[in-house]
Design an enzyme around this catalytic site. Structure first.
Site, PDB file in Angstrom:
ATOM      1  N   GLN A 100      11.115 -19.134  12.575  1.00 35.80           N
ATOM      2  CA  GLN A 100      12.220 -18.523  13.306  1.00 35.80           C
ATOM      3  C   GLN A 100      12.273 -19.058  14.738  1.00 35.80           C
ATOM      4  OE1 GLN A 100      13.222 -14.191  13.141  1.00 35.80           O
ATOM      5  NE2 GLN A 100      12.081 -14.083  15.044  1.00 35.80           N
ATOM      6  N   GLN A 156      20.309 -10.762   7.592  1.00 39.15           N
ATOM      7  CA  GLN A 156      19.124 -11.582   7.340  1.00 39.15           C
ATOM      8  C   GLN A 156      18.269 -11.082   6.178  1.00 39.15           C
ATOM      9  OE1 GLN A 156      17.625 -10.783  11.435  1.00 39.15           O
ATOM     10  NE2 GLN A 156      15.607 -10.687  10.486  1.00 39.15           N
ATOM     11  N   SER A 190       2.732  -6.232  12.122  1.00 44.00           N
ATOM     12  CA  SER A 190       4.071  -6.346  11.558  1.00 44.00           C
ATOM     13  C   SER A 190       4.599  -4.944  11.297  1.00 44.00           C
ATOM     14  CB  SER A 190       4.014  -7.117  10.232  1.00 44.00           C
ATOM     15  OG  SER A 190       5.200  -6.907   9.493  1.00 44.00           O
ATOM     16  N   ASP A 223       6.511 -15.255  13.707  1.00 38.97           N
ATOM     17  CA  ASP A 223       7.617 -15.787  12.907  1.00 38.97           C
ATOM     18  C   ASP A 223       7.865 -17.218  13.385  1.00 38.97           C
ATOM     19  OD1 ASP A 223       8.668 -13.221  11.403  1.00 38.97           O
ATOM     20  OD2 ASP A 223       8.222 -12.630  13.460  1.00 38.97           O
ATOM     21  N   MET A 249      13.708  -5.752  15.564  1.00 39.24           N
ATOM     22  CA  MET A 249      14.311  -4.866  14.566  1.00 39.24           C
ATOM     23  C   MET A 249      13.706  -3.467  14.675  1.00 39.24           C
ATOM     24  SD  MET A 249      15.233  -7.196  11.310  1.00 39.24           S
ATOM     25  CE  MET A 249      13.640  -7.206  10.537  1.00 39.24           C
ATOM     26  N   HIS A 266       5.454  -6.583  19.600  1.00 36.86           N
ATOM     27  CA  HIS A 266       6.687  -6.440  20.375  1.00 36.86           C
ATOM     28  C   HIS A 266       6.369  -6.124  21.838  1.00 36.86           C
ATOM     29  CE1 HIS A 266       8.083  -4.935  16.245  1.00 36.86           C
ATOM     30  NE2 HIS A 266       8.812  -6.016  16.433  1.00 36.86           N
ATOM     31  N   ARG A 308       6.180  -4.198   8.874  1.00 37.23           N
ATOM     32  CA  ARG A 308       6.054  -3.982   7.432  1.00 37.23           C
ATOM     33  C   ARG A 308       4.653  -3.523   7.023  1.00 37.23           C
ATOM     34  NH1 ARG A 308      10.046  -8.438   7.245  1.00 37.23           N
ATOM     35  NH2 ARG A 308      11.879  -7.607   6.187  1.00 37.23           N
ATOM     36  N   GLU A 346       2.330  -3.434  18.955  1.00 33.75           N
ATOM     37  CA  GLU A 346       1.758  -4.201  20.074  1.00 33.75           C
ATOM     38  C   GLU A 346       2.319  -5.622  20.178  1.00 33.75           C
ATOM     39  OE1 GLU A 346      -0.246  -3.907  22.804  1.00 33.75           O
ATOM     40  OE2 GLU A 346       0.031  -1.762  22.495  1.00 33.75           O
ATOM     41  N   VAL A 361      -0.008 -11.197  17.970  1.00 33.23           N
ATOM     42  CA  VAL A 361      -0.943 -10.106  18.261  1.00 33.23           C
ATOM     43  C   VAL A 361      -1.472  -9.573  16.931  1.00 33.23           C
ATOM     44  CG1 VAL A 361      -1.192  -7.824  19.298  1.00 33.23           C
ATOM     45  CG2 VAL A 361       0.274  -9.538  20.381  1.00 33.23           C
TER      46      VAL A 361
HETATM   47  P1  AMP Z   1      10.854  -8.155  14.332  1.00 30.03           P
HETATM   48  O1  AMP Z   1      11.074  -6.799  14.908  1.00 30.03           O
HETATM   49  O2  AMP Z   1       9.840  -8.187  13.239  1.00 30.03           O
HETATM   50  O3  AMP Z   1      12.118  -8.881  14.009  1.00 30.03           O
HETATM   51  O4  AMP Z   1      10.174  -9.011  15.490  1.00 30.03           O
HETATM   52  C1  AMP Z   1      10.767  -9.102  16.754  1.00 30.03           C
HETATM   53  C2  AMP Z   1      10.032 -10.138  17.561  1.00 30.03           C
HETATM   54  O5  AMP Z   1       8.673  -9.758  17.708  1.00 30.03           O
HETATM   55  C3  AMP Z   1      10.036 -11.520  16.903  1.00 30.03           C
HETATM   56  O6  AMP Z   1      10.185 -12.517  17.905  1.00 30.03           O
HETATM   57  C4  AMP Z   1       8.684 -11.571  16.275  1.00 30.03           C
HETATM   58  O7  AMP Z   1       8.185 -12.888  16.112  1.00 30.03           O
HETATM   59  C5  AMP Z   1       7.854 -10.818  17.276  1.00 30.03           C
HETATM   60  N1  AMP Z   1       6.630 -10.317  16.648  1.00 30.03           N
HETATM   61  C6  AMP Z   1       6.531  -9.617  15.480  1.00 30.03           C
HETATM   62  N2  AMP Z   1       5.249  -9.386  15.181  1.00 30.03           N
HETATM   63  C7  AMP Z   1       4.503  -9.953  16.165  1.00 30.03           C
HETATM   64  C8  AMP Z   1       3.105 -10.075  16.424  1.00 30.03           C
HETATM   65  N3  AMP Z   1       2.194  -9.554  15.604  1.00 30.03           N
HETATM   66  N4  AMP Z   1       2.726 -10.747  17.536  1.00 30.03           N
HETATM   67  C9  AMP Z   1       3.636 -11.283  18.366  1.00 30.03           C
HETATM   68  N5  AMP Z   1       4.967 -11.203  18.188  1.00 30.03           N
HETATM   69  C10 AMP Z   1       5.406 -10.556  17.100  1.00 30.03           C
END
Ligand code: AMP
Length: 273
Positions: free
Chosen positions: A144, A52, A176, A141, A21, A28, A178, A26, A167
């Protein structure tokens, strides 16, 4: 995007997809790097998926910074950033949806009704558009990832799902998008989520197997921080996501908590003999 993907697949080359998103960090980037190592063409999708988000959630204020994301994706060697508009992804609303029953109603799904339907639906669309050989998800997640794996199994989707470790910041806070919502004091207190998981892990290493005792230990850690309100601690079988009273085999411990007004999640996987 579809035509480009078809060209690559016709040449017999592989496509790695990292669905995100945006507001890349790091976590991502670790997924992009894995895709870069393992596949010929790396596609990063950036789409803040309205389907979502719940009505009272943070869709409108979710961080968006496409130019920064493009620079980061490029730096990590992504070949394509696919950033469709809402109208392109949902030109006529969302009549056909993907529901992964059962798994989607528990834990996060119970607190965020419809969330995983939105996730499964958008990921299904992205898989059809990008036609990935491997798609990369984060353990951050966890539910998910379990749901997406089940979706591709049940629907016989010819895509491999790789799930990579969470990470973390140097103090342990799971990265995150967020986290940018947190004030300085909230940021300091937010580390308690990962500390609670660490405390549970230590207790398990010390022989504790009772879910209720682990939950209490975690609550005690998080209670120390005035701005944290624990919403849920799930202790479940890692494959089925059903709650367990006694840890056995592979278990997942999931925590969801508000830090001020920001909702954060984290989790830990443990193998218990
Ligand atoms: P998002 O942009 O939050 O929807 O996350 C996109 C992808 O990155 C999802 O598969 C998340 O699980 C993964 N992701 C988000 N935060 C982390 C993190 N801290 N470590 C590893 N993967 C992450």
């Amino acid at each position: 995007m579809i035509q480009f993907a078809e060209q690559i697949r016709r040449r017999g080359e592989t496509i790695g997809l990292v669905p995100t998103m945006g507001a890349l960090h790091e976590g991502h980037l670790s997924l992009i790097r894995a895709a870069r190592r393992q596949t010929d063409t790396v596609v990063v999708s950036i789409f803040v998926n309205p389907l979502q988000f719940g009505v009272r959630e943070d869709f409108a204020r979710y961080p968006r910074n496409l130019s920064r994301d493009l620079a980061l994706a490029k730096r990590e060697g992504a070949d394509v950033v696919f950033a469709p508009s809402r109208e392109e992804m949902y030109p006529r609303g969302a009549c056909a949806i993907v529901e992964v029953e059962g798994l989607s109603d528990q834990l996060e799904g119970a607190l965020r009704p419809g969330h995983f339907r939105g996730v499964a639906t958008v990921v299904a669309k992205l898989f059809n558009i990008v036609q990935p050989t491997i798609a990369y998800f984060g353990q951050k997640d966890y539910q998910q990832a379990v749901i997406i794996k089940r979706m591709v199994e049940d629907l016989h989707w010819p895509v491999r799902i790789d799930v990579l470790p969470t990470v973390r910041e140097s103090d342990g806070l799971a990265m995150s998008s967020r986290n940018v919502y947190l004030s300085t004091v909230e940021r300091r207190q937010a580390v308690a989520l990962s500390q609670a998981l660490k405390a549970a892990h230590e207790a398990i290493r010390g022989g504790e197997r009772r879910a209720q005792a682990l939950r209490r230990r975690m609550q005690a850690v998080m209670r120390q921080q005035a701005l944290i309100r624990v919403q849920q601690i799930g202790i479940v079988d890692a494959a089925t996501l059903t709650p367990v009273a006694q840890l056995k085999g592979r278990a997942a411990i999931l925590v969801a908590a508000f830090v001020g007004t920001t909702r954060l999640i984290d989790n830990l996987l443990v193998d218990v003999t």
